[in-house]
Design a protein around this motif. Structure first.
Motif, PDB file in Angstrom:
ATOM      1  N   ARG A 183       4.893   0.922  14.277  1.00 26.41           N
ATOM      2  CA  ARG A 183       3.608   0.427  13.809  1.00 26.41           C
ATOM      3  C   ARG A 183       3.688   0.103  12.322  1.00 26.41           C
ATOM      4  N   ASP A 184       4.497   0.878  11.592  1.00 27.03           N
ATOM      5  CA  ASP A 184       4.647   0.627  10.151  1.00 27.03           C
ATOM      6  C   ASP A 184       5.221  -0.757   9.892  1.00 27.03           C
ATOM      7  N   GLU A 185       6.205  -1.173  10.690  1.00 26.40           N
ATOM      8  CA  GLU A 185       6.804  -2.500  10.512  1.00 26.40           C
ATOM      9  C   GLU A 185       5.780  -3.595  10.761  1.00 26.40           C
ATOM     10  N   LEU A 186       4.979  -3.440  11.803  1.00 28.38           N
ATOM     11  CA  LEU A 186       3.949  -4.435  12.106  1.00 28.38           C
ATOM     12  C   LEU A 186       2.893  -4.474  11.003  1.00 28.38           C
ATOM     13  N   THR A 187       2.561  -3.309  10.453  1.00 31.82           N
ATOM     14  CA  THR A 187       1.572  -3.245   9.375  1.00 31.82           C
ATOM     15  C   THR A 187       2.074  -3.966   8.132  1.00 31.82           C
ATOM     16  N   GLU A 206       1.971   0.518  -5.203  1.00 35.09           N
ATOM     17  CA  GLU A 206       1.338   1.778  -4.783  1.00 35.09           C
ATOM     18  C   GLU A 206       0.037   1.502  -4.027  1.00 35.09           C
ATOM     19  N   GLU A 207      -0.734   0.528  -4.497  1.00 35.08           N
ATOM     20  CA  GLU A 207      -2.005   0.192  -3.839  1.00 35.08           C
ATOM     21  C   GLU A 207      -1.766  -0.461  -2.478  1.00 35.08           C
ATOM     22  N   LEU A 208      -0.725  -1.284  -2.385  1.00 38.79           N
ATOM     23  CA  LEU A 208      -0.387  -1.902  -1.104  1.00 38.79           C
ATOM     24  C   LEU A 208       0.042  -0.843  -0.087  1.00 38.79           C
ATOM     25  N   ASN A 213      -1.734   2.674   4.663  1.00 38.20           N
ATOM     26  CA  ASN A 213      -1.777   4.091   5.050  1.00 38.20           C
ATOM     27  C   ASN A 213      -0.385   4.713   5.085  1.00 38.20           C
ATOM     28  N   MET A 214       0.413   4.365   4.073  1.00 37.42           N
ATOM     29  CA  MET A 214       1.770   4.901   3.965  1.00 37.42           C
ATOM     30  C   MET A 214       1.949   5.540   2.586  1.00 37.42           C
ATOM     31  N   PHE A 219       6.725   3.239   2.306  1.00 41.27           N
ATOM     32  CA  PHE A 219       6.377   1.820   2.279  1.00 41.27           C
ATOM     33  C   PHE A 219       7.489   1.014   1.619  1.00 41.27           C
ATOM     34  N   ALA A 220       7.956   1.484   0.452  1.00 45.54           N
ATOM     35  CA  ALA A 220       8.985   0.756  -0.293  1.00 45.54           C
ATOM     36  C   ALA A 220      10.277   0.649   0.510  1.00 45.54           C
ATOM     37  N   ARG A 221      10.650   1.738   1.163  1.00 46.76           N
ATOM     38  CA  ARG A 221      11.898   1.737   1.943  1.00 46.76           C
ATOM     39  C   ARG A 221      11.783   0.826   3.167  1.00 46.76           C
TER      40      ARG A 221
END
Length: 286
Positions: A183-187, A206-208, A213-214, A219-221
């Motif tokens: 789901r993280d990839e799709l987000t 950081e805001e992105l 919701n990561m 998120f960065a990785r």
């Protein structure tokens, strides 16, 4: 503002194939990205293509692949016309009922993560029958006879299978890959549209991450694993591309352009532009 994201009606139009004449169509094709995978095959003449800041010179009989969500553009190499065939498709639709092979989408993502080459020369295109596959897809989608969608699906599966085998012979590793799409990839794929719309704001990674919701590290990785560059590098690339468009096609001053794109000061904008383009933004208008 001239947005970079190009809407794709993937649900209703999973495949597109066309012939483009640079003297008849809207050309040059400005920088943009979309959720389709896109491929072009040069039929006649030559032209320049840019993919994520890397330049390619395409001659007759050569092919170039644009991964989904990659920033790309095309421009003339001379006053002579060029003709190319193009294919756009939703790679998620290229599925087969087999438990023996990972999905093509999974294999393509793995290739992208390993910086698979995207340019293919005349000999390769001839040996692997790429021109015929393009021509068949154009014919099927223009005539739309019964079963055309099945025929196009089969041709695209064949095309991608041949590319994946080329990459494997060149050393890319397709072992131990999972068909699971998180789901993280799709987000993160969806956040690209948000970035394009809000590029004129002072976006922070950081805001992105919070919007997705990561945590910031996750998120960065995940972003870098998907696109081969950091989110910060992606933001900079999009801003510089849009800045070049504004410098070429508007009368806005350098200061106005930098402000419009959310840079804190003009000197930062000039440094970022020169780092990616190799020239100062002022030289674009000379």
């Amino acid at each position: 503002m001239n947005y970079l994201y190009e809407y794709s009606d993937i649900l209703n139009t999973p495949y597109e194939a066309f012939v483009f004449d640079t003297h008849k169509g809207d050309f040059p094709i400005r920088p943009h990205f979309h959720h389709y995978v896109e491929m072009i095959y040069m039929v006649r003449g030559s032209m320049f293509a840019s993919l994520n800041e890397k330049e390619y010179y395409l001659n007759e009989g050569q092919m170039l692949l644009f991964f989904s969500d990659s920033l790309h553009s095309m421009s003339a190499s001379s006053v002579k016309k060029a003709v190319f065939m193009g294919i756009k498709f939703d790679v998620a639709r290229l599925t087969v009922n087999s438990g023996l092979t990972p999905r093509i989408q999974t294999l393509l993502n793995a290739a992208r993560g390993q910086n698979a080459r995207v340019f293919f020369n005349e000999d390769e295109c001839r040996d692997y029958g790429f021109e015929d596959i393009f021509a068949d897809c154009v014919k099927e989608l223009s005539q739309k006879e019964i079963g055309y969608d099945i025929a196009v699906h089969a041709k695209l599966c064949l095309l991608m299978t041949r590319l994946i085998r080329i990459w494997q012979r060149e050393g890319l590793d397709f072992s131990n890959i999972s068909d699971y799409v998180s789901r993280d990839e799709l987000t993160i794929q969806n956040i690209l549209e948000y970035i394009d719309i809000h590029l004129d704001e002072n976006l922070k990674v950081e805001e992105l991450a919070k919007r997705c919701n990561m945590s910031y590290p996750h998120f960065a990785r995940t972003f870098k694993d998907l696109y081969g560059r950091s989110c910060k590098e992606h933001l900079e690339m999009l801003r510089v591309e849009r800045a070049e468009e504004m410098l070429r096609f508007t009368n806005l001053s350098l200061n106005d352009v930098s402000t419009e794109l959310g840079y804190s000061d003009q000197s930062h904008f000039i440094r970022a532009f020169k780092k990616l383009k190799g020239v100062t933004p002022g030289s674009i208008r000379l």
